[in-house]
Every structure is written in structure tokens, then in C-alpha cells.
Design an enzyme around this catalytic site. Structure first.
Site, PDB file in Angstrom:
ATOM      1  N   GLU A 276     -65.011 107.157 -29.541  1.00 34.55           N
ATOM      2  CA  GLU A 276     -65.304 106.284 -27.726  1.00 34.55           C
ATOM      3  C   GLU A 276     -63.710 105.706 -26.917  1.00 34.55           C
ATOM      4  O   GLU A 276     -63.663 105.492 -26.518  1.00 34.55           O
ATOM      5  CB  GLU A 276     -66.450 105.631 -27.377  1.00 34.55           C
TER       6      GLU A 276
ATOM      7  N   GLY B 154     -74.618 110.076 -30.443  1.00 39.33           N
ATOM      8  CA  GLY B 154     -75.762 109.607 -29.183  1.00 39.33           C
ATOM      9  C   GLY B 154     -76.496 111.156 -28.769  1.00 39.33           C
ATOM     10  O   GLY B 154     -76.573 110.788 -27.317  1.00 39.33           O
TER      11      GLY B 154
ATOM     12  N   SER C  44     -76.033 110.351 -35.139  1.00 38.22           N
ATOM     13  CA  SER C  44     -77.276 110.552 -34.958  1.00 38.22           C
ATOM     14  C   SER C  44     -78.285 110.217 -35.999  1.00 38.22           C
ATOM     15  O   SER C  44     -79.134 110.501 -36.744  1.00 38.22           O
ATOM     16  CB  SER C  44     -77.875 111.859 -34.171  1.00 38.22           C
TER      17      SER C  44
ATOM     18  N   LYS D 219     -72.356  98.523 -30.893  1.00 39.84           N
ATOM     19  CA  LYS D 219     -71.364  99.379 -29.091  1.00 39.84           C
ATOM     20  C   LYS D 219     -71.786  98.750 -27.986  1.00 39.84           C
ATOM     21  O   LYS D 219     -72.178  97.000 -28.100  1.00 39.84           O
ATOM     22  CB  LYS D 219     -71.196 100.361 -28.697  1.00 39.84           C
TER      23      LYS D 219
ATOM     24  N   HIS E 180     -62.702 104.341 -32.934  1.00 35.10           N
ATOM     25  CA  HIS E 180     -63.870 105.119 -32.880  1.00 35.10           C
ATOM     26  C   HIS E 180     -63.473 106.151 -31.791  1.00 35.10           C
ATOM     27  O   HIS E 180     -62.556 105.639 -30.794  1.00 35.10           O
ATOM     28  CB  HIS E 180     -64.975 103.938 -32.281  1.00 35.10           C
TER      29      HIS E 180
ATOM     30  N   GLU F 112     -67.813 110.598 -38.225  1.00 36.72           N
ATOM     31  CA  GLU F 112     -67.968 110.700 -37.043  1.00 36.72           C
ATOM     32  C   GLU F 112     -67.817 111.303 -35.670  1.00 36.72           C
ATOM     33  O   GLU F 112     -67.013 111.980 -35.046  1.00 36.72           O
ATOM     34  CB  GLU F 112     -68.060 109.511 -36.540  1.00 36.72           C
TER      35      GLU F 112
ATOM     36  N   ASN G  13     -73.518  99.842 -35.969  1.00 36.01           N
ATOM     37  CA  ASN G  13     -72.844  99.076 -34.818  1.00 36.01           C
ATOM     38  C   ASN G  13     -73.241  99.907 -33.228  1.00 36.01           C
ATOM     39  O   ASN G  13     -73.690 100.281 -32.303  1.00 36.01           O
ATOM     40  CB  ASN G  13     -71.477 101.052 -34.175  1.00 36.01           C
TER      41      ASN G  13
HETATM   42  P1  PGA Z   1     -75.159 107.355 -33.381  1.00 40.98           P
HETATM   43  O1  PGA Z   1     -73.656 106.826 -32.876  1.00 40.98           O
HETATM   44  O2  PGA Z   1     -74.963 106.663 -34.589  1.00 40.98           O
HETATM   45  O3  PGA Z   1     -75.984 106.301 -31.547  1.00 40.98           O
HETATM   46  O4  PGA Z   1     -74.958 108.794 -32.980  1.00 40.98           O
HETATM   47  C1  PGA Z   1     -72.922 106.464 -33.768  1.00 40.98           C
HETATM   48  C2  PGA Z   1     -71.634 105.540 -33.975  1.00 40.98           C
HETATM   49  O5  PGA Z   1     -71.022 106.734 -32.825  1.00 40.98           O
HETATM   50  O6  PGA Z   1     -70.826 105.123 -34.310  1.00 40.98           O
END
Ligand code: PGA
Length: 253
Positions: free
Chosen positions: A99, A175, A215, A9, A97, A169, A7
Site C-alpha cells: 500500500e 484484503g 487474506s 493499517k 508494504h 504478500e 498489521n
Molecule cells: P489482509 O492484509 O490480511 O487484510 O489481506 C495483509 C496485509 O496487507 O498486510
């Protein structure tokens, strides 16, 4: 078959996307694709470019989008519809997601509508669920993921659910460099699968693939993938670099 999805983003314009996907294509062997599905989810502006590259270089990488609207067309300024994505040979669409839920007002109801739009256009949703740190500390993780899972698939047929992907997640792990322990991730993914079993049936729950996200790095993918309930990973930050992402794809090494 496991499924490892990147992903991106809001990173990589269409020009850097070419370099990243070309490098990824060089790093991965046919035998890697035989062992796991590999998906990249660029921003909308890079989808067409990446699709053309995948086609012309005959790469076995699959294409994903990060969002879509639930209506097929209409006066929705700034939105992109599922039929538009399907026309670009998009295979997967990330839906809900955290976010988007936290920053852009996405709700269980809009997630459900988007899941239906994605399925209705012959693509596969990657439905994201997960708890906040406060919810985890209050012991509400299972209730949260059960509710999100049930809502996302309300009114969807069992055979369609069986072909879907869920990404578990935990929001506190995204992140932050702080991943869930493989045991915790496995237990919660087991809860999500149990929800699907109760709402639909056992074959559906067994067929549906559930990823862990948050992560994921080359250094922790092996122990995560060794867990019985974990069928893959949704990778944010570490998917931006083709070397790191290729190492994650080859989780067995
Ligand atoms: P990350 O993000 O691997 O940077 O923690 C995962 C995601 O939000 O899909």
C-alpha cells in the site's frame, strides 16, 4: 520461532487499541508465546498507549510500527523517524508494504534506506515484497520478488539480514479474501530465500524468517503454516479482531 504479526493499517484509535490488546492478552497463554512470536502493529497514534499497556501488564506481545522515515530527524513534515520509534520500545517496523509502494510512492530505494535506518536503531524490519495480478499472470512473480529482495538488502551485512523478517504478500491477495494457495506461497517464498542465499549465504537464508501475507484467516492459517518455507504470517483485516487474531496465533490448533 514462527512470527505472527498483525498489521492494523489505519484502524483502531488509541482507545480501541487498549481494548484489543487487553483482549488479546487474555486470550493468549504463556505456552502460546513459547511457540510463536506475536506482534501487533498499531497506527502511530496508538503506539505509546500499547507500549505502556504491554509494559504494565507484562504482556509478551511485541510492538511494531507500520512505517518510518530513513533520516533520524529533520525538516520532514508529517514523518516519524526510526530513533523516535526505538524510544517507544518498538521491536519491528513494517517497511515497503504494497500500500505504501502503490499509494505513497515508496520505491525499492526508499525501502533500502528505511531497512538500514530500522536496523541502525536496533529494531527489526518486516520487509514486504510481492507481485501484482498482472505480473503474476505474465509469469513475472519470481523476477519481481527477486528484484525487491535484492534491492531491500543492498549494502546490508549478512548477520543483519539473518535477523530480518520478509513478508511475501501477493498484492492480489491483500484484503480480497483470495489467498495464494499454500503451495504457490511456499514456492515463491522458496524463491525469496534462494535470492538471499545467492546474495549472502546459506546460513543467512536459513535464519531469515519469511512470512506469508494476504487474506490470512483462522480458517487458512493452519495449511499455510504447514508449508516448509513459511515461517509466519502478516495479517491485516483478521488481526483487527482479538478473537480471530488469537485463533491465527494458535495456528497449530
Ligand atoms: P489482509 O492484509 O490480511 O487484510 O489481506 C495483509 C496485509 O496487507 O498486510
Amino acid at each position: 520461532m514462527p512470527i505472527i504479526a498483525g498489521n492494523w493499517k489505519m484502524h483502531h484509535d488509541h482507545l480501541t487499541a487498549i481494548q484489543v490488546v487487553q483482549k488479546l492478552g487474555f486470550r493468549l497463554e504463556d505456552s502460546d508465546y513459547d511457540r510463536t512470536e506475536v506482534v501487533v502493529c498499531p497506527a502511530f497514534t496508538a503506539l505509546r498507549t500499547v507500549q505502556t499497556l504491554i509494559d504494565s501488564d507484562k504482556l509478551r506481545i511485541e510492538l511494531g510500527a507500520q512505517n518510518c522515515h530513513w533520516e533520524p530527524q529533520g525538516a520532514y513534515t508529517g514523518e516519524v523517524s526510526a530513533p523516535m520509534l526505538a524510544k517507544l520500545n518498538v521491536d519491528y517496523v513494517i517497511v515497503g508494504h504494497s500500500e505504501r509502494r502503490q499509494l505513497f510512492g515508496e520505491t525499492d530505494e526508499t525501502v533500502n534506506r528505511k531497512v538500514k535506518a530500522v536496523l541502525g536503531n536496533g529494531m527489526t524490519p518486516i520487509v514486504c515484497v510481492g507481485e501484482t495480478l498482472e505480473e503474476r499472470e505474465a509469469g513475472e512473480t519470481d523476477d519481481k520478488v527477486r528484484g525487491q529482495t535484492a534491492a531491500a538488502f543492498a549494502g546490508v551485512k549478512a548477520e543483519q539480514v539473518a535477523a530480518c523478517v520478509i513478508a511475501y504478500e501477493p498484492i492480489w491477495a491483500i484484503g480480497t479474501g483470495r489467498n495464494a494457495t499454500p503451495e504457490d506461497a511456499d514456492a515463491t517464498i522458496g524463491t525469496i530465500r534462494a535470492t538471499v542465499r545467492e546474495r549472502f549465504d546459506a546460513p543467512t537464508a536459513d535464519a531469515l524468517r519469511i512470512q506469508y501475507g494476504g487474506s490470512v484467516k483462522p480458517g487458512n492459517i493452519g495449511e499455510l503454516m504447514a508449508m516448509p518455507e513459511i515461517d509466519g504470517a502478516l495479517v491485516g483485516g483478521a488481526s483487527l479482531d482479538p478473537d480471530d487474531f488469537a485463533r491465527i496465533v494458535r495456528f497449530w490448533e
